[in-house]
Design a protein around this motif. Sequence first.
Motif, mmCIF file in Angstrom:
data_model
loop_
_atom_site.group_PDB
_atom_site.id
_atom_site.type_symbol
_atom_site.label_atom_id
_atom_site.label_comp_id
_atom_site.label_asym_id
_atom_site.label_seq_id
_atom_site.Cartn_x
_atom_site.Cartn_y
_atom_site.Cartn_z
ATOM 1 N N PHE A 146 -10.751 0.472 -4.768
ATOM 2 C CA PHE A 146 -9.344 0.859 -4.684
ATOM 3 C C PHE A 146 -8.500 0.127 -5.732
ATOM 4 C CE2 PHE A 146 -10.675 2.807 -0.798
ATOM 5 C CZ PHE A 146 -9.751 3.815 -0.567
ATOM 6 N N TYR A 147 -8.850 -1.118 -6.061
ATOM 7 C CA TYR A 147 -8.146 -1.839 -7.132
ATOM 8 C C TYR A 147 -8.343 -1.134 -8.476
ATOM 9 C CZ TYR A 147 -7.369 -5.953 -4.110
ATOM 10 O OH TYR A 147 -6.955 -6.819 -3.116
ATOM 11 N N TRP A 193 -7.866 11.057 1.904
ATOM 12 C CA TRP A 193 -8.700 9.867 2.028
ATOM 13 C C TRP A 193 -10.126 10.148 1.558
ATOM 14 C CZ3 TRP A 193 -7.164 8.470 7.777
ATOM 15 C CH2 TRP A 193 -5.804 8.147 7.803
ATOM 16 N N VAL A 222 -5.936 1.636 -9.014
ATOM 17 C CA VAL A 222 -4.596 1.181 -9.398
ATOM 18 C C VAL A 222 -4.559 0.818 -10.880
ATOM 19 C CG1 VAL A 222 -2.792 -0.531 -8.962
ATOM 20 C CG2 VAL A 222 -4.121 0.395 -7.054
ATOM 21 N N PHE A 230 -4.523 2.962 3.795
ATOM 22 C CA PHE A 230 -4.124 1.599 4.153
ATOM 23 C C PHE A 230 -2.704 1.523 4.696
ATOM 24 C CE2 PHE A 230 -7.493 0.836 0.923
ATOM 25 C CZ PHE A 230 -8.403 0.255 1.784
ATOM 26 N N THR A 231 -2.038 2.670 4.791
ATOM 27 C CA THR A 231 -0.738 2.718 5.455
ATOM 28 C C THR A 231 -0.888 3.199 6.891
ATOM 29 O OG1 THR A 231 -0.175 5.030 4.908
ATOM 30 C CG2 THR A 231 0.267 3.353 3.229
ATOM 31 N N GLU A 286 -4.960 8.526 -2.159
ATOM 32 C CA GLU A 286 -6.089 7.919 -1.435
ATOM 33 C C GLU A 286 -5.699 6.605 -0.763
ATOM 34 O OE1 GLU A 286 -8.026 10.119 -4.972
ATOM 35 O OE2 GLU A 286 -6.143 9.102 -4.484
ATOM 36 N N TRP A 287 -4.714 5.925 -1.344
ATOM 37 C CA TRP A 287 -4.284 4.630 -0.807
ATOM 38 C C TRP A 287 -3.537 4.765 0.508
ATOM 39 C CZ3 TRP A 287 -3.979 -0.723 -1.731
ATOM 40 C CH2 TRP A 287 -4.811 -1.196 -2.760
ATOM 41 N N SER A 288 -3.165 5.975 0.884
ATOM 42 C CA SER A 288 -2.438 6.138 2.143
ATOM 43 C C SER A 288 -3.285 5.745 3.348
ATOM 44 C CB SER A 288 -1.938 7.573 2.291
ATOM 45 O OG SER A 288 -3.013 8.481 2.444
ATOM 46 N N ALA A 334 0.833 -1.196 0.000
ATOM 47 C CA ALA A 334 0.000 0.000 0.000
ATOM 48 C C ALA A 334 0.870 1.250 0.000
ATOM 49 C CB ALA A 334 -0.920 -0.008 1.221
ATOM 50 N N ILE A 352 1.889 2.020 -3.521
ATOM 51 C CA ILE A 352 0.771 2.562 -4.289
ATOM 52 C C ILE A 352 0.475 4.001 -3.882
ATOM 53 C CG2 ILE A 352 -1.677 2.288 -4.833
ATOM 54 C CD1 ILE A 352 -1.260 -0.753 -4.289
ATOM 55 N N ALA A 353 0.576 4.277 -2.568
ATOM 56 C CA ALA A 353 0.250 5.606 -2.066
ATOM 57 C C ALA A 353 1.167 6.685 -2.615
ATOM 58 C CB ALA A 353 0.288 5.612 -0.539
#
Length: 336
Positions: free
Chosen positions: A136-137, A324, A140, A112-113, A108-110, A99, A102-103
């Motif tokens: 979210f996929y 987010w 990507v 999941f971090t 937006e993927w942050s 993640a 990706i972030a």
Amino acid sequence: MTMLRTGRSLAKFASAALCTLALSATSAFAADAVKLRISSPAVESDWHAKMLTVFKDELAKTAPGEFDVEIHLNASLFKQGTEPAAMQRGNLDMAMISAQDIAKQIPEWSVFTAGYLIRDPDHQKKVFNGEIGQKFYDMVADDMNIEILDVGYLGTRELNLATDKKVTTPDDLKGVKLRMPGSDAWLFLGNALGADATPLAFGEVYTGLQTGTIDGQDNPLPTVKAVKFYEVTNQIVLTDHLVDAIFLSMAKDTYDDLTEEQQKKVKDAAAVATAYNNKMRIADEKSLIDFFKGEGLKVYAPDVAAFRTKVQNAYLESDFAEDWPEGIVEQINAVK
């Protein structure tokens, strides 16, 4: 006698012709196989390295001769963190990305971090295999041109320190040089825990702990064992600060070139591989506390509530939260 020799000659000729045809067909079959080069910084003994072999074997079983899977471990093909760009450039077919990776490209993927968001491996699967995960996929696929095949449980990250001082609250980590991968998301997490986050490549961590360049590192327990960090550390603090994920992914150009049937076989193989990884990793984690104690390390839980409060507040007050999707934390919390 002449007729007998002639018959034998014809039989030998026919046999040779059949062998030639078979070899030609095999060569042509091999030439048509889709080459899938996978790069990973994982060491051979780690479960998410072994799951790549499961993926390869599953494809060989369900799609014999259709794929030529090459697995490159120990960052021997691409350095850790460079795999997404390599897939985007068309230089790499597959990798396991985080993640955090990706972030860097999709803010937006942050989410999941962030520490203390995903509760456990079961929650992780439900989130990413449901509507939230698909949303979210799709980001990507659209923004990075990478197809995520499935999510694997990388482990619950704990603190692994070379220092002797007991850690009860975040204040006890003040001044501790905690190795984190060199992205803003990782470094933020390390600092949110109360430590001084220090970027360092994974392959340099063991030596860094030996020499005092860093005071500690954070990783799931199976990784600590696999790369023998316990040999150069004194304690493991069970902060449970991040239930980590690894995403088995494919360059979308490679994926789009596959037939629909091949795409299904690839995703099915990925599901088998991640299920294997998750089963083995969860079982491994349960047994490792006694192992580390046997190696002379102190293993204990701190005041996790104090860590959770500090980390969550740090994220909510940070610029990360501004990226987010609205209501996403509540949506993730609602997944049961």
